[in-house]
Design an enzyme around this catalytic site. Structure first.
Site, PDB file in Angstrom:
ATOM      1  N   ASP A 104       0.873  -1.166   0.000  1.00 55.54           N
ATOM      2  CA  ASP A 104       0.000   0.000   0.000  1.00 55.54           C
ATOM      3  C   ASP A 104       0.916   1.222   0.000  1.00 55.54           C
ATOM      4  OD1 ASP A 104      -2.425   1.535   0.558  1.00 55.54           O
ATOM      5  OD2 ASP A 104      -3.177  -0.311   1.491  1.00 55.54           O
ATOM      6  N   ASP A 205      -3.189   4.690  -2.192  1.00 58.61           N
ATOM      7  CA  ASP A 205      -4.234   5.211  -1.316  1.00 58.61           C
ATOM      8  C   ASP A 205      -4.767   6.544  -1.859  1.00 58.61           C
ATOM      9  OD1 ASP A 205      -5.414   4.753   1.429  1.00 58.61           O
ATOM     10  OD2 ASP A 205      -4.596   6.759   1.759  1.00 58.61           O
ATOM     11  N   GLU A 262      -6.763   3.683  -5.630  1.00 60.62           N
ATOM     12  CA  GLU A 262      -8.024   3.798  -4.893  1.00 60.62           C
ATOM     13  C   GLU A 262      -8.613   5.155  -5.271  1.00 60.62           C
ATOM     14  OE1 GLU A 262      -9.908   3.994  -0.382  1.00 60.62           O
ATOM     15  OE2 GLU A 262      -8.045   4.998  -0.856  1.00 60.62           O
ATOM     16  N   HIS A 327     -11.317  -3.148   3.791  1.00 56.97           N
ATOM     17  CA  HIS A 327     -11.187  -2.782   5.203  1.00 56.97           C
ATOM     18  C   HIS A 327     -11.918  -1.488   5.567  1.00 56.97           C
ATOM     19  CE1 HIS A 327      -8.383  -0.381   3.039  1.00 56.97           C
ATOM     20  NE2 HIS A 327      -8.067   0.310   4.102  1.00 56.97           N
ATOM     21  N   ASP A 328     -12.439  -0.779   4.571  1.00 61.58           N
ATOM     22  CA  ASP A 328     -13.191   0.449   4.857  1.00 61.58           C
ATOM     23  C   ASP A 328     -14.685   0.256   4.613  1.00 61.58           C
ATOM     24  OD1 ASP A 328     -10.856   1.997   5.291  1.00 61.58           O
ATOM     25  OD2 ASP A 328     -10.651   2.352   3.143  1.00 61.58           O
TER      26      ASP A 328
HETATM   27  C1  NOJ Z   1      -8.114   5.053   2.475  1.00 64.79           C
HETATM   28  C2  NOJ Z   1      -7.769   3.867   3.307  1.00 64.79           C
HETATM   29  O1  NOJ Z   1      -8.282   2.712   2.693  1.00 64.79           O
HETATM   30  C3  NOJ Z   1      -8.333   4.116   4.682  1.00 64.79           C
HETATM   31  O2  NOJ Z   1      -8.281   2.974   5.505  1.00 64.79           O
HETATM   32  C4  NOJ Z   1      -7.593   5.271   5.285  1.00 64.79           C
HETATM   33  O3  NOJ Z   1      -8.173   5.614   6.533  1.00 64.79           O
HETATM   34  C5  NOJ Z   1      -7.649   6.496   4.369  1.00 64.79           C
HETATM   35  N1  NOJ Z   1      -7.418   6.172   2.989  1.00 64.79           N
HETATM   36  C6  NOJ Z   1      -6.612   7.490   4.776  1.00 64.79           C
HETATM   37  O4  NOJ Z   1      -5.322   7.026   4.443  1.00 64.79           O
END
Ligand code: NOJ
Ligand code: MG
Length: 538
Positions: A104, A205, A262, A327-328
């Site tokens: 990542d 990210d 992302e 994970h989000d």
């Molecule tokens: C996206 C990530 O997937 C998330 O987990 C993170 O909190 C934010 N970006 C900030 O880096």
């Protein structure tokens, strides 16, 4: 004799990627937190599952405010996860098993404990001052109305130097200034460090957030509510597309590496925005997440529309990727509505994921149908959950430890897990599903196997043969040599599917074992929640 396809097999395009949240996959030292040696221990499991690459959420040195998404040293492994030697061993052993490693990479912000920020904030005249985004107050207030993605103003006042700094996420995550003359090249050196070690690529990210409006104009307010805004000056600025091109140039200096963006779109699941960052030829990212499958409701026609929009948006030479959970954005099995037949729906969704055109991403535990766990207030670890409880209890529920075996202490950790194991671990775990032929885990394994033996499933075009209006989604995956027919019944009712012509097909996979091996059909009876894959012979 079948003709040979010209396109070679490309791991990130035709293979399957598995996403590991390292704190929660496997602990090796009893501290209750997953680590690199834990991942090494489970390489056999991953090999057996049949995946080709793993994307590991961040493991760099970090104060862990956002569990690794706040980096204080890009070239270091955080001791929580192990050492650089552990990482090199993982890389070597994974490669020996034919598994690539994707890291990542967080370009938008660092931790406030990163030496760059410590220097930058030390004085107005520090040479690294401009590596972050500093602005004078306007009449004692923040310079504009920009909001942080985690609530509140995106500006934090820094007493010592009398200026505000920008943080698009938590205040401990100051935003880097990608318009600075020096910073981008310094940052690319950090990426080069890992590429030189042999890392196979990066998941980038929030890559569409890295550049902000040069003039710092306020964003328009959305829905007439101050707290919401249209991020027109804080996302998708031209400069982020330029940086993406530079990243691609960097990766192209190496063999066979991948970049996966992302894309933090508004609204989420916006295929057009995600597609903007995709390679048209060689000038963009290899893959971008549009998340449209996550933001689609359980309905064959809705999936049809999302998939079609996504495919239609993709530039020539680009390639989609598909994902059901991360994970989000929580566990997919709990997203399929009405909370009934979740297991059956998860099987249909898995078949969709692994037979669509594009690179499939599996979030750890999805292959055993892990659920969102109940997290009591006192157990919340995610800072978003702490901030917004009880309105929103955060992302921990989709980050609980991997459910390996029924006995807690023999599975994820011998110590106290950093997040509680889901209560259903005793019944839902890898060991139990390995022994059960019809389990979700065996379905994932079979699907990946079938995919591996089929050129069309890996490389073929996607040709819908209906639009899902009737509750069934049916499509072909075609190459010159092979035609595959996929049939997915989203409904809990038996349905009839009529094909335009008589078809003779060999069944490669079905959730309903009663199907004959070979079928000659035009009108087919499709069982409730059936997912079947045929190789069309004529
Ligand atoms: C996206 C990530 O997937 C998330 O987990 C993170 O909190 C934010 N970006 C900030 O880096
Ligand atoms: Mg550990």
């Amino acid at each position: 004799m079948s003709k040979q396809t010209t396109e070679p097999w490309i791991w990130w395009k035709h293979g399957v990627i598995y996403h590991i949240y390292p704190r929660s996959f496997q602990d090796s030292d009893g501290d209750g937190i997953g680590d690199i040696r834990g991942i090494i221990r489970r390489l056999g499991y991953l090999k057996e599952l049949g995946i080709d690459g793993i994307w590991i959420s961040p493991m760099y040195k970090s104060p862990m405010v956002d569990f690794g998404y706040d980096v204080s040293g890009y070239r270091e492994i955080d001791p929580t996860f192990g050492t650089m030697e552990d990482f090199m061993e993982l890389l070597r052993k994974a490669h020996d098993s034919g598994i690539r490693i994707i890291l990542d990479m967080i370009l938008n912000h660092t931790s406030d404990q990163h030496p760059w920020f410590i220097e930058s904030s030390s004085s107005l005249y520090n040479p690294k001052r401009n590596w972050y985004i500093w602005k004078d107050p306007i009449l004692g207030s923040p310079p504009n109305n920009w909001k942080s993605a985690v609530g509140g103003s995106a500006w934090k006042f820094h007493e010592q130097s009398g200026q505000y700094y920008l943080h698009s996420f938590f205040e401990e995550q100051p935003d880097l200034n990608w318009r600075d003359a020096e910073l981008p090249n310094v940052f690319f050196e950090e990426m080069k460090f890992w590429l030189d070690l042999g890392v196979d690529g990066f998941r980038l990210d929030v890559i569409n957030m890295i550049a902000k409006d040069k003039k710092f104009r306020s964003n328009p307010v959305a829905f007439g509510i101050q707290a919401f805004q249209k991020h027109i000056y804080t996302r998708n600025r031209k400069r982020s597309v330029t940086v993406v091109k530079q990243i691609r140039e960097l990766l192209d200096r190496y063999d066979d590496r991948v970049s996966i963006g992302e894309i933090y779109a508004q609204p989420p699941g916006d295929a057009k925005t995600a597609a903007k960052y995709l390679a048209k030829g060689k000038d963009g990212l290899h893959l971008t997440f549009d998340f449209s499958l996550i933001f689609t409701t359980w309905n064959a026609h809705s999936y049809f529309k999302s998939i079609k929009t996504w495919h239609d948006s993709i530039p020539k030479g680009g390639w989609p990727c598909n994902v059901l959970s991360n994970h989000d954005l929580f566990r997919s099995i709990d997203r399929f509505p009405w909370r009934t037949n979740r297991e059956e729906k998860a099987k249909v969704a898995a078949t969709l994921l692994l037979t669509l055109m594009g690179t499939p991403f599996i979030y750890y535990g999805e292959e055993i149908g892990m659920h969102n766990a109940h997290i009591a207030k006192s157990q919340i670890r995610d800072p978003i959950g702490k901030r917004f409880w009880p309105l929103f209890n955060g992302r921990d529920k989709a980050r609980t430890p991997m459910q390996w075996v029924p006995e807690t202490k023999e599975g994820f950790t011998t110590g106290n897990p950093w997040l509680p194991l889901n209560k259903d671990t005793r019944l839902r775990n890898v060991r139990q599903q390995e022994g059960e032929p019809s389990s979700l885990l065996n379905l994932y394994r079979n699907l990946i196997k079938v995919r591996k033996t089929s050129e069309a499933l890996q490389k073929g075009s996607w040709l819908p043969i209906n639009n899902g209006q009737d509750g069934i989604l049916a499509y072909l995956r075609n190459t010159e040599n092979e035609r595959i027919l996929v049939i997915l019944n989203f409904l809990g009712r038996q349905k009839t599917l009529s094909l335009q012509e008589h078809t003779y097909g060999k069944i490669l996979f079905s959730t309903h074992q009663s199907q004959d091996d070979f079928n000659y059909f035009q009108k087919m009876q499709i069982s409730p929640f059936e997912a079947s894959i045929y190789q069309v012979i004529e």
